[in-house]
Design a protein around this motif. Structure first.
Motif, PDB file in Angstrom:
ATOM      1  N   GLN A 177       5.666 -40.168   1.397  1.00  0.00           N
ATOM      2  CA  GLN A 177       4.980 -39.596   2.562  1.00  0.00           C
ATOM      3  C   GLN A 177       4.836 -38.091   2.367  1.00  0.00           C
ATOM      4  OE1 GLN A 177       7.984 -40.965   5.303  1.00  0.00           O
ATOM      5  NE2 GLN A 177       6.473 -42.199   6.380  1.00  0.00           N
ATOM      6  N   ASP A 178       3.990 -37.485   3.169  1.00  0.00           N
ATOM      7  CA  ASP A 178       3.844 -36.021   3.164  1.00  0.00           C
ATOM      8  C   ASP A 178       3.478 -35.474   1.791  1.00  0.00           C
ATOM      9  OD1 ASP A 178       4.692 -36.055   5.871  1.00  0.00           O
ATOM     10  OD2 ASP A 178       6.782 -36.070   5.206  1.00  0.00           O
ATOM     11  N   VAL A 179       2.629 -36.209   1.084  1.00  0.00           N
ATOM     12  CA  VAL A 179       2.140 -35.736  -0.207  1.00  0.00           C
ATOM     13  C   VAL A 179       0.638 -35.505  -0.102  1.00  0.00           C
ATOM     14  CG1 VAL A 179       1.746 -36.301  -2.635  1.00  0.00           C
ATOM     15  CG2 VAL A 179       3.879 -36.950  -1.532  1.00  0.00           C
ATOM     16  N   SER A 180       0.165 -34.396  -0.631  1.00  0.00           N
ATOM     17  CA  SER A 180      -1.252 -34.130  -0.661  1.00  0.00           C
ATOM     18  C   SER A 180      -1.678 -33.983  -2.118  1.00  0.00           C
ATOM     19  CB  SER A 180      -1.534 -32.851   0.126  1.00  0.00           C
ATOM     20  OG  SER A 180      -2.901 -32.662   0.210  1.00  0.00           O
ATOM     21  N   ILE A 181      -2.601 -34.835  -2.546  1.00  0.00           N
ATOM     22  CA  ILE A 181      -3.042 -34.792  -3.936  1.00  0.00           C
ATOM     23  C   ILE A 181      -4.244 -33.858  -4.039  1.00  0.00           C
ATOM     24  CG2 ILE A 181      -3.891 -36.170  -5.888  1.00  0.00           C
ATOM     25  CD1 ILE A 181      -2.098 -38.414  -4.889  1.00  0.00           C
ATOM     26  N   ILE A 182      -4.086 -32.838  -4.871  1.00  0.00           N
ATOM     27  CA  ILE A 182      -5.106 -31.799  -5.005  1.00  0.00           C
ATOM     28  C   ILE A 182      -5.751 -31.931  -6.380  1.00  0.00           C
ATOM     29  CG2 ILE A 182      -5.476 -29.275  -5.017  1.00  0.00           C
ATOM     30  CD1 ILE A 182      -4.212 -29.896  -2.401  1.00  0.00           C
ATOM     31  N   ASP A 183      -7.083 -31.918  -6.410  1.00  0.00           N
ATOM     32  CA  ASP A 183      -7.783 -31.953  -7.697  1.00  0.00           C
ATOM     33  C   ASP A 183      -7.700 -30.567  -8.336  1.00  0.00           C
ATOM     34  OD1 ASP A 183      -9.466 -32.024  -9.833  1.00  0.00           O
ATOM     35  OD2 ASP A 183     -11.260 -32.601  -8.702  1.00  0.00           O
ATOM     36  N   ALA A 184      -6.788 -30.441  -9.299  1.00  0.00           N
ATOM     37  CA  ALA A 184      -6.525 -29.131  -9.908  1.00  0.00           C
ATOM     38  C   ALA A 184      -7.470 -28.840 -11.060  1.00  0.00           C
ATOM     39  CB  ALA A 184      -5.077 -29.049 -10.371  1.00  0.00           C
ATOM     40  N   GLY A 185      -8.484 -29.705 -11.250  1.00  0.00           N
ATOM     41  CA  GLY A 185      -9.481 -29.455 -12.286  1.00  0.00           C
ATOM     42  C   GLY A 185     -10.552 -28.477 -11.822  1.00  0.00           C
ATOM     43  N   LYS A 186     -10.564 -28.188 -10.505  1.00  0.00           N
ATOM     44  CA  LYS A 186     -11.564 -27.241  -9.970  1.00  0.00           C
ATOM     45  C   LYS A 186     -11.168 -25.806 -10.300  1.00  0.00           C
ATOM     46  CE  LYS A 186     -12.552 -30.185  -5.967  1.00  0.00           C
ATOM     47  NZ  LYS A 186     -12.236 -30.254  -4.536  1.00  0.00           N
ATOM     48  N   SER A 187     -11.974 -24.859  -9.863  1.00  0.00           N
ATOM     49  CA  SER A 187     -11.672 -23.450 -10.160  1.00  0.00           C
ATOM     50  C   SER A 187     -10.414 -23.017  -9.407  1.00  0.00           C
ATOM     51  CB  SER A 187     -12.847 -22.563  -9.731  1.00  0.00           C
ATOM     52  OG  SER A 187     -12.864 -22.452  -8.323  1.00  0.00           O
ATOM     53  N   ILE A 188      -9.763 -21.982  -9.926  1.00  0.00           N
ATOM     54  CA  ILE A 188      -8.534 -21.464  -9.305  1.00  0.00           C
ATOM     55  C   ILE A 188      -8.763 -21.165  -7.828  1.00  0.00           C
ATOM     56  CG2 ILE A 188      -6.977 -19.460  -9.270  1.00  0.00           C
ATOM     57  CD1 ILE A 188      -6.912 -19.400 -12.202  1.00  0.00           C
ATOM     58  N   GLU A 189      -9.911 -20.550  -7.520  1.00  0.00           N
ATOM     59  CA  GLU A 189     -10.182 -20.157  -6.131  1.00  0.00           C
ATOM     60  C   GLU A 189     -10.398 -21.387  -5.241  1.00  0.00           C
ATOM     61  OE1 GLU A 189     -10.086 -18.555  -2.878  1.00  0.00           O
ATOM     62  OE2 GLU A 189      -9.506 -17.356  -4.623  1.00  0.00           O
ATOM     63  N   GLU A 190     -11.117 -22.397  -5.766  1.00  0.00           N
ATOM     64  CA  GLU A 190     -11.327 -23.619  -4.977  1.00  0.00           C
ATOM     65  C   GLU A 190     -10.003 -24.333  -4.704  1.00  0.00           C
ATOM     66  OE1 GLU A 190     -15.526 -25.725  -6.033  1.00  0.00           O
ATOM     67  OE2 GLU A 190     -14.269 -25.218  -7.763  1.00  0.00           O
ATOM     68  N   VAL A 191      -9.177 -24.427  -5.740  1.00  0.00           N
ATOM     69  CA  VAL A 191      -7.880 -25.098  -5.588  1.00  0.00           C
ATOM     70  C   VAL A 191      -7.035 -24.348  -4.570  1.00  0.00           C
ATOM     71  CG1 VAL A 191      -5.754 -25.768  -6.775  1.00  0.00           C
ATOM     72  CG2 VAL A 191      -7.950 -26.064  -7.925  1.00  0.00           C
ATOM     73  N   SER A 192      -7.038 -23.022  -4.690  1.00  0.00           N
ATOM     74  CA  SER A 192      -6.244 -22.186  -3.795  1.00  0.00           C
ATOM     75  C   SER A 192      -6.672 -22.372  -2.337  1.00  0.00           C
ATOM     76  CB  SER A 192      -6.391 -20.731  -4.232  1.00  0.00           C
ATOM     77  OG  SER A 192      -5.871 -19.879  -3.267  1.00  0.00           O
ATOM     78  N   GLN A 193      -7.987 -22.456  -2.141  1.00  0.00           N
ATOM     79  CA  GLN A 193      -8.516 -22.628  -0.788  1.00  0.00           C
ATOM     80  C   GLN A 193      -8.093 -23.972  -0.201  1.00  0.00           C
ATOM     81  OE1 GLN A 193     -12.702 -21.801  -0.737  1.00  0.00           O
ATOM     82  NE2 GLN A 193     -12.922 -22.500   1.392  1.00  0.00           N
ATOM     83  N   GLU A 194      -8.149 -25.009  -1.043  1.00  0.00           N
ATOM     84  CA  GLU A 194      -7.740 -26.338  -0.566  1.00  0.00           C
ATOM     85  C   GLU A 194      -6.251 -26.337  -0.200  1.00  0.00           C
ATOM     86  OE1 GLU A 194      -9.178 -29.503  -3.025  1.00  0.00           O
ATOM     87  OE2 GLU A 194      -7.955 -31.017  -1.987  1.00  0.00           O
ATOM     88  N   ILE A 195      -5.447 -25.700  -1.037  1.00  0.00           N
ATOM     89  CA  ILE A 195      -4.000 -25.625  -0.776  1.00  0.00           C
ATOM     90  C   ILE A 195      -3.739 -24.884   0.535  1.00  0.00           C
ATOM     91  CG2 ILE A 195      -1.847 -24.571  -1.592  1.00  0.00           C
ATOM     92  CD1 ILE A 195      -2.669 -25.296  -4.440  1.00  0.00           C
ATOM     93  N   ARG A 196      -4.450 -23.764   0.729  1.00  0.00           N
ATOM     94  CA  ARG A 196      -4.242 -22.996   1.965  1.00  0.00           C
ATOM     95  C   ARG A 196      -4.536 -23.857   3.195  1.00  0.00           C
ATOM     96  NH1 ARG A 196      -6.816 -18.784  -0.945  1.00  0.00           N
ATOM     97  NH2 ARG A 196      -8.759 -19.044   0.215  1.00  0.00           N
ATOM     98  N   GLY A 197      -5.579 -24.689   3.098  1.00  0.00           N
ATOM     99  CA  GLY A 197      -5.940 -25.567   4.218  1.00  0.00           C
ATOM    100  C   GLY A 197      -4.865 -26.591   4.511  1.00  0.00           C
ATOM    101  N   VAL A 198      -4.370 -27.249   3.464  1.00  0.00           N
ATOM    102  CA  VAL A 198      -3.345 -28.281   3.624  1.00  0.00           C
ATOM    103  C   VAL A 198      -2.060 -27.663   4.200  1.00  0.00           C
ATOM    104  CG1 VAL A 198      -1.847 -29.898   2.391  1.00  0.00           C
ATOM    105  CG2 VAL A 198      -4.264 -29.741   1.788  1.00  0.00           C
ATOM    106  N   VAL A 199      -1.706 -26.483   3.703  1.00  0.00           N
ATOM    107  CA  VAL A 199      -0.476 -25.829   4.156  1.00  0.00           C
ATOM    108  C   VAL A 199      -0.623 -25.360   5.610  1.00  0.00           C
ATOM    109  CG1 VAL A 199       0.994 -23.796   3.803  1.00  0.00           C
ATOM    110  CG2 VAL A 199       0.353 -25.227   1.862  1.00  0.00           C
ATOM    111  N   ALA A 200      -1.794 -24.853   5.962  1.00  0.00           N
ATOM    112  CA  ALA A 200      -2.026 -24.423   7.352  1.00  0.00           C
ATOM    113  C   ALA A 200      -1.852 -25.604   8.300  1.00  0.00           C
ATOM    114  CB  ALA A 200      -3.418 -23.821   7.489  1.00  0.00           C
ATOM    115  N   ASP A 201      -2.404 -26.774   7.932  1.00  0.00           N
ATOM    116  CA  ASP A 201      -2.233 -27.993   8.737  1.00  0.00           C
ATOM    117  C   ASP A 201      -0.772 -28.347   8.870  1.00  0.00           C
ATOM    118  OD1 ASP A 201      -4.858 -28.401   9.193  1.00  0.00           O
ATOM    119  OD2 ASP A 201      -5.112 -30.043   7.738  1.00  0.00           O
ATOM    120  N   CYS A 202      -0.058 -28.303   7.758  1.00  0.00           N
ATOM    121  CA  CYS A 202       1.359 -28.657   7.740  1.00  0.00           C
ATOM    122  C   CYS A 202       2.143 -27.734   8.664  1.00  0.00           C
ATOM    123  CB  CYS A 202       1.896 -28.574   6.312  1.00  0.00           C
ATOM    124  SG  CYS A 202       3.696 -28.584   6.217  1.00  0.00           S
TER     125      CYS A 202
END
Ligand code: TMP
Ligand code: MG
Length: 216
Positions: A177-202
């Motif tokens: 549970q509580d796992v978010s799978i992030i596609d880390a093949g995207k650009s550093i900035e795209e990945v970072s933005q996705e992570i920020r979103g998931v963490v903000a929700d959390c």
């Protein structure tokens, strides 16, 4: 005098294969949360600075040999020796970002295909450690990983091991549970933005008056 209880911090774990970009993403997340006014600490496992960590470091660099079970328990002990300070930081309102945790612990050990070292066996000593509020798995394809350059010199940094590790990460994160799978093949900035979103929700969903949970 204020009697309002301290809002607890969040425990955020970042997992993934070598070259998935974990360390850069952890640093970017730390900086972004700091700018938003959070008190943040960034730690990583193995913590090679402690006496147990020095044994692990020497094993990983190939300077010493260890039985598979023995080194597994040392990796786990290395988390247990830091666990109390993580709990204290979280209770005091510090958000803790952790680069690798119990999931790397079980997956790398089980990938050795030692007949008496199953995923189940490997998970046992993790039970009771602080449970992450969110685990971000930075997922990267073998092709993308290959593009990012060769392996380093440490133990486990070879294609065969990494393939088994990737499969086992998938196996354990299907059930977790509580796992978010992030596609880390995207650009550093795209990945970072996705992570920020998931963490903000959390963080928005966090029961800040409640205690940190434990791995079961
Ligand atoms: P690092 O590259 O993040 O410093 O990690 C060193 C290696 O240790 C990496 O190949 C993953 C492995 N590892 C384990 O085998 N068990 C563990 O519990 C942890 C945290 C890492
Ligand atoms: Mg490494």
């Amino acid at each position: 005098q204020s009697t309002s209880p301290t809002r607890r911090g969040a425990l955020i774990v970042v997992e993934g294969l070598d070259r998935a970009g974990k360390s850069s993403q952890c640093e970017m997340l730390r900086d972004s949360l700091s700018r938003q006014g959070h008190v943040v600490k960034y730690i990583r496992f193995p913590d090679r600075t402690t006496p147990i960590g020095k044994l692990i470091d020497s094993y990983l660099r190939g300077s010493s040999h260890q039985d598979d079970h023995s080194i597994h328990l040392l990796f786990s002990a290395n988390r247990w020796e830091i666990a109390k300070s993580i709990e204290e930081d979280i209770a005091n309102g510090t958000t803790v970002i952790v680069d690798r945790y119990s999931y790397s612990g079980v997956v790398y050990s089980a990938a050795k295909a030692n007949p008496t070292l199953s995923l189940e066996w490997a998970w046992r000593p993790e039970i009771g450690l602080p449970r992450p509020d969110i685990c971000l798995f930075l997922s990267i394809s073998p092709e993308e990983a290959a593009k990012r350059g060769g392996f380093g010199a440490e133990r486990y940094e070879n294609g065969e091991m990494q393939t088994r590790v990737r499969e086992l990460f998938q196996t354990i994160f299907e059930k977790q549970q509580d796992v978010s799978i992030i596609d880390a093949g995207k650009s550093i900035e795209e990945v970072s933005q996705e992570i920020r979103g998931v963490v903000a929700d959390c963080i928005a969903r966090l029961d800040v008056a409640g205690a940190l949970r434990k791995l079961g």
